[in-house]
Design an enzyme around this catalytic site. Structure first.
Site, PDB file in Angstrom:
ATOM      1  N   ASP A 103      47.087  36.062  29.555  1.00  0.00           N
ATOM      2  CA  ASP A 103      45.681  35.785  29.883  1.00  0.00           C
ATOM      3  C   ASP A 103      44.848  37.002  29.529  1.00  0.00           C
ATOM      4  O   ASP A 103      45.359  38.109  29.394  1.00  0.00           O
ATOM      5  CB  ASP A 103      45.542  35.461  31.378  1.00  0.00           C
ATOM      6  CG  ASP A 103      44.081  35.225  31.770  1.00  0.00           C
ATOM      7  OD1 ASP A 103      43.401  34.440  31.079  1.00  0.00           O
ATOM      8  OD2 ASP A 103      43.613  35.825  32.753  1.00  0.00           O
TER       9      ASP A 103
ATOM     10  N   CYS B 145      44.910  31.248  29.349  1.00  0.00           N
ATOM     11  CA  CYS B 145      43.475  31.501  29.195  1.00  0.00           C
ATOM     12  C   CYS B 145      42.858  30.405  28.329  1.00  0.00           C
ATOM     13  O   CYS B 145      43.356  30.111  27.236  1.00  0.00           O
ATOM     14  CB  CYS B 145      43.311  32.864  28.521  1.00  0.00           C
ATOM     15  SG  CYS B 145      41.637  33.285  28.047  1.00  0.00           S
TER      16      CYS B 145
ATOM     17  N   GLU C 207      34.178  37.759  39.512  1.00  0.00           N
ATOM     18  CA  GLU C 207      34.699  39.126  39.429  1.00  0.00           C
ATOM     19  C   GLU C 207      33.893  40.119  40.265  1.00  0.00           C
ATOM     20  O   GLU C 207      34.340  41.241  40.485  1.00  0.00           O
ATOM     21  CB  GLU C 207      34.802  39.562  37.958  1.00  0.00           C
ATOM     22  CG  GLU C 207      35.758  38.645  37.195  1.00  0.00           C
ATOM     23  CD  GLU C 207      36.380  39.260  35.963  1.00  0.00           C
ATOM     24  OE1 GLU C 207      35.856  40.264  35.463  1.00  0.00           O
ATOM     25  OE2 GLU C 207      37.417  38.712  35.519  1.00  0.00           O
TER      26      GLU C 207
END
Ligand code: I24
Ligand code: DGL
Length: 270
Positions: free
Chosen positions: A11, A74, A153
């Site tokens: 990923d 991903c 994030e």
């Protein structure tokens, strides 16, 4: 025939842990190696050529670890690099796009499916092509959501800021009368409650990562390389291209019983 070799997961960073977590749940006897290219994350805004290059570097790293299967966890990497990598490896290679499209086609009644992902994933048109290829009459609406990865994030995925950004971003989908929406990015399962709230209970959300593990399981059986209870304590190895400590902090927050220590991986750029 058992095969104790590990399954490799790659990923762009830590988002693929949503796929790895599902694998540990559905396939509790499999040995796993995970590599996240955290130093160069995010891949979403990068040109396709660069994402292909980075995905090859990760693939070559895991091939040296003698994996029995490769999962490109991903969406952005799958969208641009899966076909090329699959064509050149002699082990099974699984991406996160096809399993999600299969689940969406199964779920839709109205034949109206939405797909959200990073800029790279949406620009590639891979999801739309995969859906239309299986079911030409289906209506597909794609939307890039470049603000979603940064919300997750920055740890704000449950905040009112998230709610505001998600509802503004998804506005173009509201009038499309969709009954199914594919979460075409590793990070979006964390925003699932907010996305569900914004889209309404009439829209079925598909987690592409979770669907992928079903396909991995099927392929392990097909090639007769699955592990069972004779491997009660499977090994887990984690590699990151940036700080192992930061990786461990996130993995601890996300995976149940994470006791490993991530190792630093140096990838060979040409
Ligand atoms: N979630 C993700 N990436 C981050 C984050 C996060 N920081 C907090 N949370 N940072 O992705 C990315 C940059 N780092 C990565 C590590 O190396 C250095 C650079 C989503 C992860 C999905 C499994 C929020 C957060 C968390 C713990 C668990 C889940 C989560 F802190 F979303
Ligand atoms: N892993 C990426 C994906 O699923 C999201 C993060 C990134 O942009 O690298 O598309």
């Amino acid at each position: 025939m058992l095969n104790p070799k590990p399954i490799g997961f790659i990923d762009s960073g830590v988002g693929g842990l949503t796929v790895a977590k599902e694998a540990m749940k559905q396939l509790p006897y499999e040995n796993i190696i995970y590599l996240g290219d955290t130093a160069r994350c995010p891949y979403g805004p990068r040109p396709a050529e660069q994402v292909i290059q980075f995905t090859w570097e990760m693939t070559n790293f895991l091939l040296q670890k003698d994996i029995k299967m490769l999962v490109i966890a991903c969406n952005t990497a799958t969208a641009v690099a899966l076909e090329e990598i699959k064509a050149q490896l002699s082990i099974p290679v699984v991406g996160v796009i096809l399993p999600g499209t299969r689940a969406a086609l199964k779920s839709t009644g109205s034949q109206r499916i939405g797909i959200i992902g990073t800029q790279g994933t949406i620009k590639s048109d891979s999801y739309k092509r995969a859906l239309k290829n299986k079911s030409p009459q289906v209506f597909v609406e794609s939307l890039a959501c470049p603000k979603f990865v940064p919300i997750v994030e920055s740890n704000e995925y449950a905040s009112s800021v998230a709610k505001k950004i998600v509802s503004e971003t998804l506005m173009p989908l509201q009038k499309k009368r969709l009954d199914t929406l594919i979460l075409g990015c590793t990070h979006y399962p964390l925003l699932r409650p907010v996305i569900q709230n914004v889209m309404g209970s009439g829209v079925h959300l598909i987690d592409s990562g979770a669907e992928t593990v079903g396909e991995v399981s099927m392929l392990l059986d097909y090639f007769d390389i699955a592990n069972g209870p004779e491997n009660p304590q499977p090994t887990k190895e984690f590699y990151t291209t940036s700080s192992p400590q930061l990786f461990d902090a996130i993995a601890q927050g996300w995976l149940t019983n994470y006791q490993e220590k991530a190792q630093h991986a140096k990838l060979n750029s040409k």
